[in-house]
Design a protein around this motif. Structure first.
Motif, PDB file in Angstrom:
ATOM      1  N   THR A 103       0.829  -1.208   0.000  1.00  0.00           N
ATOM      2  CA  THR A 103       0.000   0.000   0.000  1.00  0.00           C
ATOM      3  C   THR A 103       0.862   1.256   0.000  1.00  0.00           C
ATOM      4  O   THR A 103       1.631   1.491   0.935  1.00  0.00           O
ATOM      5  CB  THR A 103      -0.922   0.025   1.237  1.00  0.00           C
ATOM      6  N   ARG A 104       0.732   2.059  -1.046  1.00  0.00           N
ATOM      7  CA  ARG A 104       1.453   3.326  -1.094  1.00  0.00           C
ATOM      8  C   ARG A 104       0.787   4.336  -0.161  1.00  0.00           C
ATOM      9  O   ARG A 104      -0.434   4.335  -0.007  1.00  0.00           O
ATOM     10  CB  ARG A 104       1.487   3.866  -2.520  1.00  0.00           C
ATOM     11  N   SER A 105       1.594   5.216   0.429  1.00  0.00           N
ATOM     12  CA  SER A 105       1.043   6.135   1.422  1.00  0.00           C
ATOM     13  C   SER A 105       2.029   7.258   1.713  1.00  0.00           C
ATOM     14  O   SER A 105       3.181   7.234   1.271  1.00  0.00           O
ATOM     15  CB  SER A 105       0.755   5.375   2.726  1.00  0.00           C
ATOM     16  N   ARG A 106       1.555   8.227   2.471  1.00  0.00           N
ATOM     17  CA  ARG A 106       2.462   9.193   3.079  1.00  0.00           C
ATOM     18  C   ARG A 106       3.299   8.456   4.122  1.00  0.00           C
ATOM     19  O   ARG A 106       2.903   7.392   4.612  1.00  0.00           O
ATOM     20  CB  ARG A 106       1.673  10.318   3.748  1.00  0.00           C
ATOM     21  N   VAL A 107       4.457   9.024   4.451  1.00  0.00           N
ATOM     22  CA  VAL A 107       5.319   8.339   5.404  1.00  0.00           C
ATOM     23  C   VAL A 107       6.094   9.338   6.245  1.00  0.00           C
ATOM     24  O   VAL A 107       6.407  10.450   5.790  1.00  0.00           O
ATOM     25  CB  VAL A 107       6.303   7.388   4.675  1.00  0.00           C
ATOM     26  N   GLU A 108       6.363   8.936   7.478  1.00  0.00           N
ATOM     27  CA  GLU A 108       7.248   9.678   8.372  1.00  0.00           C
ATOM     28  C   GLU A 108       8.336   8.703   8.818  1.00  0.00           C
ATOM     29  O   GLU A 108       8.055   7.724   9.515  1.00  0.00           O
ATOM     30  CB  GLU A 108       6.469  10.211   9.576  1.00  0.00           C
ATOM     31  N   LEU A 109       9.563   8.955   8.390  1.00  0.00           N
ATOM     32  CA  LEU A 109      10.686   8.078   8.724  1.00  0.00           C
ATOM     33  C   LEU A 109      11.491   8.679   9.870  1.00  0.00           C
ATOM     34  O   LEU A 109      11.787   9.881   9.872  1.00  0.00           O
ATOM     35  CB  LEU A 109      11.615   7.897   7.522  1.00  0.00           C
ATOM     36  N   THR A 110      11.837   7.816  10.814  1.00  0.00           N
ATOM     37  CA  THR A 110      12.700   8.230  11.918  1.00  0.00           C
ATOM     38  C   THR A 110      13.780   7.178  12.099  1.00  0.00           C
ATOM     39  O   THR A 110      13.481   6.004  12.342  1.00  0.00           O
ATOM     40  CB  THR A 110      11.906   8.380  13.230  1.00  0.00           C
ATOM     41  N   LEU A 111      15.022   7.594  11.953  1.00  0.00           N
ATOM     42  CA  LEU A 111      16.154   6.692  12.157  1.00  0.00           C
ATOM     43  C   LEU A 111      16.689   6.910  13.564  1.00  0.00           C
ATOM     44  O   LEU A 111      17.089   8.021  13.926  1.00  0.00           O
ATOM     45  CB  LEU A 111      17.248   6.963  11.128  1.00  0.00           C
ATOM     46  N   THR A 112      16.667   5.840  14.357  1.00  0.00           N
ATOM     47  CA  THR A 112      17.140   5.913  15.738  1.00  0.00           C
ATOM     48  C   THR A 112      18.275   4.918  15.943  1.00  0.00           C
ATOM     49  O   THR A 112      18.651   4.188  15.024  1.00  0.00           O
ATOM     50  CB  THR A 112      16.001   5.590  16.720  1.00  0.00           C
ATOM     51  N   GLU A 113      18.776   4.870  17.149  1.00  0.00           N
ATOM     52  CA  GLU A 113      19.838   3.922  17.469  1.00  0.00           C
ATOM     53  C   GLU A 113      19.354   2.477  17.342  1.00  0.00           C
ATOM     54  O   GLU A 113      20.156   1.568  17.123  1.00  0.00           O
ATOM     55  CB  GLU A 113      20.343   4.176  18.888  1.00  0.00           C
ATOM     56  N   ALA A 114      18.034   2.273  17.460  1.00  0.00           N
ATOM     57  CA  ALA A 114      17.487   0.915  17.401  1.00  0.00           C
ATOM     58  C   ALA A 114      17.159   0.466  15.981  1.00  0.00           C
ATOM     59  O   ALA A 114      17.062  -0.728  15.710  1.00  0.00           O
ATOM     60  CB  ALA A 114      16.233   0.815  18.269  1.00  0.00           C
ATOM     61  N   GLY A 115      16.966   1.421  15.065  1.00  0.00           N
ATOM     62  CA  GLY A 115      16.612   1.052  13.703  1.00  0.00           C
ATOM     63  C   GLY A 115      15.780   2.115  13.019  1.00  0.00           C
ATOM     64  O   GLY A 115      15.801   3.293  13.401  1.00  0.00           O
ATOM     65  N   LEU A 116      15.021   1.692  12.007  1.00  0.00           N
ATOM     66  CA  LEU A 116      14.242   2.614  11.178  1.00  0.00           C
ATOM     67  C   LEU A 116      12.755   2.451  11.475  1.00  0.00           C
ATOM     68  O   LEU A 116      12.170   1.387  11.250  1.00  0.00           O
ATOM     69  CB  LEU A 116      14.512   2.332   9.699  1.00  0.00           C
ATOM     70  N   ASP A 117      12.140   3.527  11.969  1.00  0.00           N
ATOM     71  CA  ASP A 117      10.715   3.523  12.293  1.00  0.00           C
ATOM     72  C   ASP A 117       9.947   4.113  11.109  1.00  0.00           C
ATOM     73  O   ASP A 117      10.204   5.251  10.695  1.00  0.00           O
ATOM     74  CB  ASP A 117      10.462   4.343  13.555  1.00  0.00           C
ATOM     75  N   VAL A 118       9.011   3.318  10.553  1.00  0.00           N
ATOM     76  CA  VAL A 118       8.245   3.722   9.372  1.00  0.00           C
ATOM     77  C   VAL A 118       6.796   3.943   9.795  1.00  0.00           C
ATOM     78  O   VAL A 118       6.056   2.984  10.038  1.00  0.00           O
ATOM     79  CB  VAL A 118       8.328   2.649   8.263  1.00  0.00           C
ATOM     80  N   VAL A 119       6.397   5.197   9.904  1.00  0.00           N
ATOM     81  CA  VAL A 119       5.034   5.552  10.306  1.00  0.00           C
ATOM     82  C   VAL A 119       4.274   5.997   9.063  1.00  0.00           C
ATOM     83  O   VAL A 119       4.706   6.916   8.356  1.00  0.00           O
ATOM     84  CB  VAL A 119       5.040   6.678  11.361  1.00  0.00           C
TER      85      VAL A 119
END
Length: 209
Positions: A103-119
């Motif tokens: 599913t294509r969508s808007r996205v908010e990416l956050t790269l942290t020490e634990a990994g990549l959060d894809v909201v």
């Protein structure tokens, strides 16, 4: 009144009736064409939907997507943009649809020490642990979406027994190069276990075929 006038007068009602009949026949043909086109469009849509569902069934062995940890650590980078889909790594048309990854969508990416959060507003969120990250690069296409050269941020990651390419497009394309550099610096290849290396080797072999 001459015979010619009488003949002409008597023929007028018949001509009007014939013209009206022809008009009705034309409208019927047009309606038939419209209905036929709508039925064809509906059939194509149904076939696409069934194909999507069938692909999801074939990918049913893909494990559930991980959630972000409660304490992900310090934030390294953030961006907003669009998520353009995921494919089998190295095969940009082999779309993955299981667990909402198609599913294509808007996205908010956050790269942290634990990994990549894809909201993803309106779609399913997922998290890529640091240990699962394999590579980041700039490319031009994924899952049938083609942009200018270097227009997409492609993140390769391991999930289950599969390597996955996920494509993102930042609202500010110039920052994507920083993401590639930071992600690749974060990925410690010496920590990739034997399973991860095996997955990568298998994927490269399949791509070569």
């Amino acid at each position: 009144m001459t015979a010619t006038h009488l003949l002409t007068s008597s023929a007028l009602p018949q001509l009007a009736a014939d013209e009206k009949s022809a008009q009705v026949t034309d409208w019927g043909a047009r309606i038939g064409w419209v209905v036929g086109i709508l039925l064809f469009i509906a059939l194509v849509y149904w076939l696409m939907r069934e194909g999507w569902k069938w692909r999801g069934t074939l990918q049913g062995d893909l494990p559930e997507l991980p959630d972000a940890p409660s304490e992900p650590g310090a934030t390294k980078l953030e961006l907003t943009g669009r998520y353009h889909g995921s494919t089998t790594a190295g095969q940009w048309l082999d779309r993955i649809v299981a667990h909402g990854l198609g599913t294509r969508s808007r996205v908010e990416l956050t790269l942290t020490e634990a990994g990549l959060d894809v909201v993803r507003p309106g779609a399913r969120d997922f998290f890529i642990p640091k240990e699962a990250l394999r590579e980041a690069r700039l490319d031009k296409g994924i899952a049938g979406k083609v942009l200018a050269e270097g227009g997409l941020l492609i993140v390769t990651w391991a999930h289950g027994d599969k390597l996955i390419d996920s494509g993102f497009r930042s609202d500010h394309a110039a920052e994507q190069a920083d993401w590639v550099e930071t992600l690749n610096n974060m990925i410690d290849n010496t920590e990739i276990d034997g399973t991860g290396a095996g997955i990568q080797s298998t994927t490269e072999t399949e791509g070569a075929r």
